[in-house]
Design a protein around this motif. Sequence first.
Motif, PDB file in Angstrom:
ATOM      1  N   ALA A 214     -37.920  27.272  -5.475  1.00  0.00           N
ATOM      2  CA  ALA A 214     -36.694  27.022  -5.378  1.00  0.00           C
ATOM      3  C   ALA A 214     -37.276  25.356  -5.263  1.00  0.00           C
ATOM      4  N   SER A 215     -38.813  24.564  -5.520  1.00  0.00           N
ATOM      5  CA  SER A 215     -38.759  23.881  -6.092  1.00  0.00           C
ATOM      6  C   SER A 215     -38.813  22.840  -7.201  1.00  0.00           C
ATOM      7  N   GLU A 216     -37.954  24.187  -8.115  1.00  0.00           N
ATOM      8  CA  GLU A 216     -37.632  23.551 -10.040  1.00  0.00           C
ATOM      9  C   GLU A 216     -35.839  23.673  -9.551  1.00  0.00           C
ATOM     10  N   CYS A 217     -34.971  24.024  -8.405  1.00  0.00           N
ATOM     11  CA  CYS A 217     -34.240  23.926  -8.305  1.00  0.00           C
ATOM     12  C   CYS A 217     -33.627  23.126  -7.939  1.00  0.00           C
ATOM     13  N   PHE A 218     -32.590  22.358  -8.844  1.00  0.00           N
ATOM     14  CA  PHE A 218     -31.584  21.369  -8.078  1.00  0.00           C
ATOM     15  C   PHE A 218     -30.066  21.716  -8.014  1.00  0.00           C
ATOM     16  N   MET A 219     -29.855  22.858  -8.118  1.00  0.00           N
ATOM     17  CA  MET A 219     -29.073  23.741  -7.200  1.00  0.00           C
ATOM     18  C   MET A 219     -29.063  24.220  -6.173  1.00  0.00           C
ATOM     19  N   PRO A 220     -28.194  25.092  -5.691  1.00  0.00           N
ATOM     20  CA  PRO A 220     -28.081  26.181  -4.536  1.00  0.00           C
ATOM     21  C   PRO A 220     -29.047  27.353  -5.224  1.00  0.00           C
ATOM     22  N   ILE A 221     -29.441  27.884  -4.275  1.00  0.00           N
ATOM     23  CA  ILE A 221     -30.451  29.518  -4.528  1.00  0.00           C
ATOM     24  C   ILE A 221     -30.279  30.037  -3.211  1.00  0.00           C
ATOM     25  N   SER A 222     -30.079  31.325  -3.136  1.00  0.00           N
ATOM     26  CA  SER A 222     -29.594  31.664  -2.030  1.00  0.00           C
ATOM     27  C   SER A 222     -31.039  33.171  -2.508  1.00  0.00           C
ATOM     28  N   TYR A 223     -31.188  33.589  -1.956  1.00  0.00           N
ATOM     29  CA  TYR A 223     -32.714  34.765  -1.906  1.00  0.00           C
ATOM     30  C   TYR A 223     -32.182  36.064  -1.572  1.00  0.00           C
ATOM     31  N   GLY A 224     -31.923  37.412  -1.271  1.00  0.00           N
ATOM     32  CA  GLY A 224     -32.380  38.299  -0.355  1.00  0.00           C
ATOM     33  C   GLY A 224     -33.783  39.355  -0.912  1.00  0.00           C
ATOM     34  N   GLY A 225     -33.549  40.764   0.428  1.00  0.00           N
ATOM     35  CA  GLY A 225     -34.763  41.504  -0.409  1.00  0.00           C
ATOM     36  C   GLY A 225     -36.145  40.996   0.906  1.00  0.00           C
ATOM     37  N   GLY A 226     -35.701  42.491   1.626  1.00  0.00           N
ATOM     38  CA  GLY A 226     -36.740  42.687   2.583  1.00  0.00           C
ATOM     39  C   GLY A 226     -36.952  41.690   4.431  1.00  0.00           C
ATOM     40  N   ILE A 227     -35.965  40.679   4.252  1.00  0.00           N
ATOM     41  CA  ILE A 227     -35.491  40.036   5.414  1.00  0.00           C
ATOM     42  C   ILE A 227     -35.157  40.832   6.484  1.00  0.00           C
ATOM     43  N   LYS A 228     -36.303  40.804   7.420  1.00  0.00           N
ATOM     44  CA  LYS A 228     -36.069  41.480   8.663  1.00  0.00           C
ATOM     45  C   LYS A 228     -35.448  41.054   9.563  1.00  0.00           C
ATOM     46  N   ASN A 229     -35.698  39.256  10.355  1.00  0.00           N
ATOM     47  CA  ASN A 229     -36.104  38.789  11.390  1.00  0.00           C
ATOM     48  C   ASN A 229     -35.351  37.256  11.101  1.00  0.00           C
ATOM     49  N   VAL A 230     -35.232  36.507  12.143  1.00  0.00           N
ATOM     50  CA  VAL A 230     -33.987  35.742  11.960  1.00  0.00           C
ATOM     51  C   VAL A 230     -35.869  34.984  11.524  1.00  0.00           C
ATOM     52  N   ASP A 231     -37.525  34.657  12.054  1.00  0.00           N
ATOM     53  CA  ASP A 231     -38.357  34.106  11.575  1.00  0.00           C
ATOM     54  C   ASP A 231     -38.515  34.255  10.126  1.00  0.00           C
ATOM     55  N   HIS A 232     -38.792  35.373   9.591  1.00  0.00           N
ATOM     56  CA  HIS A 232     -38.110  35.121   7.651  1.00  0.00           C
ATOM     57  C   HIS A 232     -37.218  34.434   7.342  1.00  0.00           C
ATOM     58  N   ILE A 233     -36.150  34.511   8.173  1.00  0.00           N
ATOM     59  CA  ILE A 233     -35.172  33.719   7.478  1.00  0.00           C
ATOM     60  C   ILE A 233     -35.568  31.653   7.770  1.00  0.00           C
ATOM     61  N   GLY A 234     -36.415  31.443   8.468  1.00  0.00           N
ATOM     62  CA  GLY A 234     -36.609  30.086   8.973  1.00  0.00           C
ATOM     63  C   GLY A 234     -37.298  29.917   7.979  1.00  0.00           C
ATOM     64  N   LYS A 235     -38.527  31.027   7.626  1.00  0.00           N
ATOM     65  CA  LYS A 235     -39.658  30.377   6.682  1.00  0.00           C
ATOM     66  C   LYS A 235     -38.680  30.280   5.298  1.00  0.00           C
ATOM     67  N   LEU A 236     -37.916  30.706   4.859  1.00  0.00           N
ATOM     68  CA  LEU A 236     -37.212  30.756   3.236  1.00  0.00           C
ATOM     69  C   LEU A 236     -36.592  29.341   3.469  1.00  0.00           C
ATOM     70  N   ILE A 237     -35.915  29.496   4.621  1.00  0.00           N
ATOM     71  CA  ILE A 237     -34.634  27.682   4.705  1.00  0.00           C
ATOM     72  C   ILE A 237     -36.184  26.537   4.002  1.00  0.00           C
ATOM     73  N   GLN A 238     -37.660  26.672   5.091  1.00  0.00           N
ATOM     74  CA  GLN A 238     -38.595  25.949   4.518  1.00  0.00           C
ATOM     75  C   GLN A 238     -38.955  25.996   3.614  1.00  0.00           C
ATOM     76  N   CYS A 239     -38.407  26.950   2.600  1.00  0.00           N
ATOM     77  CA  CYS A 239     -39.176  27.498   1.288  1.00  0.00           C
ATOM     78  C   CYS A 239     -38.422  26.637   0.385  1.00  0.00           C
ATOM     79  N   GLY A 240     -37.318  26.670   0.759  1.00  0.00           N
ATOM     80  CA  GLY A 240     -36.356  25.410   0.005  1.00  0.00           C
ATOM     81  C   GLY A 240     -35.034  26.164  -0.497  1.00  0.00           C
ATOM     82  N   ILE A 241     -34.617  27.145   0.542  1.00  0.00           N
ATOM     83  CA  ILE A 241     -34.116  28.970  -0.020  1.00  0.00           C
ATOM     84  C   ILE A 241     -33.025  28.483   0.648  1.00  0.00           C
ATOM     85  N   GLU A 242     -31.580  27.826   0.297  1.00  0.00           N
ATOM     86  CA  GLU A 242     -30.336  27.669   1.734  1.00  0.00           C
ATOM     87  C   GLU A 242     -29.846  28.640   2.283  1.00  0.00           C
ATOM     88  N   LYS A 243     -29.957  29.666   1.217  1.00  0.00           N
ATOM     89  CA  LYS A 243     -28.276  30.897   1.773  1.00  0.00           C
ATOM     90  C   LYS A 243     -29.611  31.873   2.092  1.00  0.00           C
TER      91      LYS A 243
END
Lengths: 207, 253
Positions: B70-99
Amino acid sequence: MICIINYDTGNVGAVHNMLHVLGFESTLTNNPDEIEKASHLILPGVGAFDHGMKKLIDLGIIPVLEKKVLQQKTPILGICLGAQLMCKGSEEGQQAGLGWIDAKVKRFPLSVDGNKLVSPNIGWNEVIPKKPEILFNELEMPRFYFVHSYFIECENRENVLCESEHGIKFDSAFQKGCIFGVQFHPEKSHRFGKQLLKNFIMKDGAA
Amino acid sequence: MALPRIIPSLLLKERGFVKTIKYKNPQYIGDPFNTVKIFNSLEADEIMITDIEATKKGIDPDFDFLKEIASECFMPISYGGGIKNVDHIGKLIQCGIEKVSLNAAVMDRPAFLKEASNKFGTSTIIAVMDIKKNMFGSYGLYSYSKTKKPSITLVGYAKQLEELGAGELFINNVDLEGTMSGYDATIIAEIAENINIPIVVNGGAKSLIDMGNIIKRTKISGAAAGSVFVYHGRNNAVLISYPNQREIKEIFE
């Protein structure tokens, strides 16, 4: 130092990354002492209006932000929810906004002229500049990435920097003195976003 | 209105990008960092990354790895796979994944979608519907994880996802994925007529023209494709490509 306000609302790292690539160092912070020393402030954010306002209140940083922005005239750029929080209030919530700009935040209508309007507005959109402003320097045919269900409507049309359209026209950027707000995400808008951030940082000649 | 989005869909397997046909026989396409960098430099509208093994194997998203991408991305990026709870989503957002795109977890537990959307805002959440024809030739929901599928029509399920707070609906045609035989417009149109959130479709595109046509015909917000952006020529040589804005505008004229 450029301070990016970190208040637990979304992807703050992307702004930091983009500034870094542009050669500007910035810090992600919610520490009042650091904010006090900032040369520029950026208020990013995604999510719900009330959640964002409550976070700013709970962190106790509204007084230092107001001192910087309203008294010392430190340039500040609000992005998406950050820009909306600078307004008086939002149809999305009950909390009052920061009220730095005479504007309201409204919900997109469900339909326009009998045609359903898809919401949230997600995607790239062109902007129609309303006045030549430093933020849009060296940007030809700019397009930016938008993600929002609510839009900004400035009461004082003098403050409108550009408009965009999603079923209806809305104000996609505003300025009042040192206060800038953009509905779109420059940090996710390739070279257009880079240039806009650079223009904001360099607007007085130096970072 | 927002311009229609043309989205490369990239499949992740063991930290490499792969291309599949009907999600089978993964062929290695390239290093994710390089690939994402190329799409970034070609100014792609958005990219979608899906880990095709995380849910099946029951593993969590590969946060550190995604953060670097995500640090290479100056465009919108989404991720899916293995997301099981809201903590996972919070962590992904912190990683720079916005959707994030949610699929199996929501099928198992619809309340998760509502919780996620309340916490992170609707526009952060993409709800994925995998669709597949049954032996009688009519479309139904498909589940990889062999979990119980809700006995509900596709339109009914799409409406449910919208009501639960999805900000976007991703309709993925499993039968057509990687086949380059064209999108199936009929089923997409049927769902799109009943839904008020943005819709993005995937599965079957053979060309940019295909992508433009499905968007024009079904009035959806975006089209995703894999092969179109990673293969080149008759022998499907790997070559990462993305059209420029002029080329994209031309297909909508």
